[in-house]
Write a protein that holds these residues in place. Sequence first.
Motif, PDB file in Angstrom:
ATOM      1  N   VAL A   1       0.880  -1.178   0.000  1.00 29.23           N
ATOM      2  CA  VAL A   1       0.000   0.000   0.000  1.00 29.23           C
ATOM      3  C   VAL A   1       0.914   1.224   0.000  1.00 29.23           C
ATOM      4  O   VAL A   1       1.441   1.621   1.035  1.00 29.23           O
ATOM      5  CB  VAL A   1      -0.949   0.000   1.222  1.00 29.23           C
ATOM      6  CG1 VAL A   1      -1.894   1.196   1.163  1.00 29.23           C
ATOM      7  CG2 VAL A   1      -1.741  -1.304   1.287  1.00 29.23           C
ATOM      8  N   ARG A   2       1.126   1.783  -1.172  1.00 27.46           N
ATOM      9  CA  ARG A   2       2.097   2.856  -1.360  1.00 27.46           C
ATOM     10  C   ARG A   2       1.499   4.233  -1.062  1.00 27.46           C
ATOM     11  O   ARG A   2       0.331   4.482  -1.350  1.00 27.46           O
ATOM     12  CB  ARG A   2       2.630   2.831  -2.802  1.00 27.46           C
ATOM     13  CG  ARG A   2       3.375   1.562  -3.175  1.00 27.46           C
ATOM     14  CD  ARG A   2       4.707   1.447  -2.471  1.00 27.46           C
ATOM     15  NE  ARG A   2       5.522   2.591  -2.845  1.00 27.46           N
ATOM     16  CZ  ARG A   2       6.354   3.212  -2.008  1.00 27.46           C
ATOM     17  NH1 ARG A   2       6.473   2.816  -0.769  1.00 27.46           N
ATOM     18  NH2 ARG A   2       7.052   4.237  -2.424  1.00 27.46           N
ATOM     19  N   PRO A   3       2.336   5.154  -0.543  1.00 28.79           N
ATOM     20  CA  PRO A   3       1.859   6.499  -0.248  1.00 28.79           C
ATOM     21  C   PRO A   3       1.839   7.406  -1.480  1.00 28.79           C
ATOM     22  O   PRO A   3       1.321   8.511  -1.429  1.00 28.79           O
ATOM     23  CB  PRO A   3       2.897   7.013   0.750  1.00 28.79           C
ATOM     24  CG  PRO A   3       4.158   6.310   0.358  1.00 28.79           C
ATOM     25  CD  PRO A   3       3.712   4.939  -0.097  1.00 28.79           C
TER      26      PRO A   3
ATOM     27  N   ILE B   1      -5.276   3.363   5.641  1.00 31.68           N
ATOM     28  CA  ILE B   1      -5.768   2.331   4.734  1.00 31.68           C
ATOM     29  C   ILE B   1      -5.097   0.999   5.038  1.00 31.68           C
ATOM     30  O   ILE B   1      -5.757  -0.046   5.117  1.00 31.68           O
ATOM     31  CB  ILE B   1      -5.530   2.742   3.265  1.00 31.68           C
ATOM     32  CG1 ILE B   1      -6.356   3.970   2.929  1.00 31.68           C
ATOM     33  CG2 ILE B   1      -5.822   1.587   2.312  1.00 31.68           C
ATOM     34  CD1 ILE B   1      -5.994   4.621   1.617  1.00 31.68           C
TER      35      ILE B   1
ATOM     36  N   ARG C   1      -2.027   7.012   3.838  1.00 32.29           N
ATOM     37  CA  ARG C   1      -2.151   5.612   3.438  1.00 32.29           C
ATOM     38  C   ARG C   1      -2.020   4.682   4.635  1.00 32.29           C
ATOM     39  O   ARG C   1      -2.470   3.544   4.603  1.00 32.29           O
ATOM     40  CB  ARG C   1      -1.163   5.250   2.353  1.00 32.29           C
ATOM     41  CG  ARG C   1       0.312   5.213   2.747  1.00 32.29           C
ATOM     42  CD  ARG C   1       0.771   3.927   3.424  1.00 32.29           C
ATOM     43  NE  ARG C   1       2.096   4.103   3.980  1.00 32.29           N
ATOM     44  CZ  ARG C   1       3.202   3.659   3.417  1.00 32.29           C
ATOM     45  NH1 ARG C   1       3.164   2.994   2.306  1.00 32.29           N
ATOM     46  NH2 ARG C   1       4.363   3.872   3.996  1.00 32.29           N
ATOM     47  N   ASN C   2      -1.363   5.158   5.730  1.00 33.81           N
ATOM     48  CA  ASN C   2      -1.226   4.325   6.932  1.00 33.81           C
ATOM     49  C   ASN C   2      -2.595   3.891   7.449  1.00 33.81           C
ATOM     50  O   ASN C   2      -2.750   2.771   7.936  1.00 33.81           O
ATOM     51  CB  ASN C   2      -0.460   5.064   8.027  1.00 33.81           C
ATOM     52  CG  ASN C   2       0.982   5.321   7.655  1.00 33.81           C
ATOM     53  OD1 ASN C   2       1.482   4.812   6.649  1.00 33.81           O
ATOM     54  ND2 ASN C   2       1.670   6.115   8.458  1.00 33.81           N
TER      55      ASN C   2
ATOM     56  N   TYR D   1      -1.493   2.040  -5.321  1.00 31.04           N
ATOM     57  CA  TYR D   1      -0.863   3.354  -5.358  1.00 31.04           C
ATOM     58  C   TYR D   1      -1.903   4.369  -4.896  1.00 31.04           C
ATOM     59  O   TYR D   1      -2.773   4.768  -5.673  1.00 31.04           O
ATOM     60  CB  TYR D   1      -0.369   3.674  -6.769  1.00 31.04           C
ATOM     61  CG  TYR D   1       0.724   2.741  -7.226  1.00 31.04           C
ATOM     62  CD1 TYR D   1       2.034   2.945  -6.816  1.00 31.04           C
ATOM     63  CD2 TYR D   1       0.446   1.648  -8.039  1.00 31.04           C
ATOM     64  CE1 TYR D   1       3.046   2.084  -7.227  1.00 31.04           C
ATOM     65  CE2 TYR D   1       1.450   0.793  -8.445  1.00 31.04           C
ATOM     66  CZ  TYR D   1       2.747   1.010  -8.038  1.00 31.04           C
ATOM     67  OH  TYR D   1       3.744   0.157  -8.434  1.00 31.04           O
ATOM     68  N   THR D   2      -1.820   4.796  -3.639  1.00 29.58           N
ATOM     69  CA  THR D   2      -2.855   5.652  -3.061  1.00 29.58           C
ATOM     70  C   THR D   2      -2.662   7.130  -3.361  1.00 29.58           C
ATOM     71  O   THR D   2      -3.620   7.886  -3.330  1.00 29.58           O
ATOM     72  CB  THR D   2      -2.922   5.483  -1.532  1.00 29.58           C
ATOM     73  OG1 THR D   2      -1.729   6.011  -0.952  1.00 29.58           O
ATOM     74  CG2 THR D   2      -3.122   4.030  -1.150  1.00 29.58           C
ATOM     75  N   ASN D   3      -1.417   7.566  -3.574  1.00 27.88           N
ATOM     76  CA  ASN D   3      -1.102   8.978  -3.769  1.00 27.88           C
ATOM     77  C   ASN D   3      -1.658   9.825  -2.620  1.00 27.88           C
ATOM     78  O   ASN D   3      -2.110  10.947  -2.815  1.00 27.88           O
ATOM     79  CB  ASN D   3      -1.618   9.479  -5.116  1.00 27.88           C
ATOM     80  CG  ASN D   3      -0.792  10.635  -5.644  1.00 27.88           C
ATOM     81  OD1 ASN D   3       0.399  10.755  -5.331  1.00 27.88           O
ATOM     82  ND2 ASN D   3      -1.401  11.493  -6.425  1.00 27.88           N
ATOM     83  N   MET D   4      -1.640   9.245  -1.402  1.00 32.05           N
ATOM     84  CA  MET D   4      -2.206   9.906  -0.221  1.00 32.05           C
ATOM     85  C   MET D   4      -1.155  10.220   0.844  1.00 32.05           C
ATOM     86  O   MET D   4      -1.518  10.589   1.957  1.00 32.05           O
ATOM     87  CB  MET D   4      -3.284   9.014   0.400  1.00 32.05           C
ATOM     88  CG  MET D   4      -4.486   8.796  -0.495  1.00 32.05           C
ATOM     89  SD  MET D   4      -5.708   7.728   0.257  1.00 32.05           S
ATOM     90  CE  MET D   4      -6.262   8.749   1.606  1.00 32.05           C
TER      91      MET D   4
END
Length: 160
Positions: free
Chosen positions: A62-64, A90, A87-88, A80-83
Motif C-alpha cells: 500500500v504505497r503512499p 488504509i 495511506r497508513n 498506489y494511493t497517492n495519499m
Amino acid sequence: MPAIQVAVCGPRDCTQLETAHAAEVGRLLAEAGATVLCGGGTGVMAAVAEGASRAGGLVIGVRPDSDRAGACAGLSAVLYTNMGEARNAILVASADAVIVIGGSWGTLSELALANHRRRIPIVSLRGWRILDAEGRPVPAALPAKDPLEAVTLALDPLPL
C-alpha cells in the motif's frame, strides 16, 4: 473465506536485526497462509515482502505515492494511493492483525491507528513502548521476543 490479512509495519531506515526479523515474519506469515500487507517500500517493508514472497505468499503493498519505481520487489500487487502518510490508515484498516517491527514516526502512526481500532491483535517486535502522562507503560501492543512469537500472537485468535 479470504485469507487473514496481517499488516507488517516498520521503518524504511531499519537495522540489520529489524531486516532479519521482518524477513522471518514474512516467511512465517506466508507459510501460515496469511496475506501480508505492508507499505511496499524499503527497509522493513522490503524485507517482509521478500520473506513472504520467497515462501510463496501473497504480499500487497500500500504505497503512499504513485511512483511505480518506488515499490519494492516481492509484492504480488500494489495499491498506489497517492495519499502520503494517510495511506497508513488504509493499511491498518485493511488488516485483521498488525505486527510492528522497530520504530519510526510513520510506524508510530500505524501503531496508534491500530490501537484506535481496538478489535484487532497488535504485536510489537522491538517496537515502540508507550508511556502515559505519569510515565507508566500503556499496553499498546503485545510484546514478542522473536518473529515466531510475533506471528503466533498475531494469528492466535484468528481462524486461518
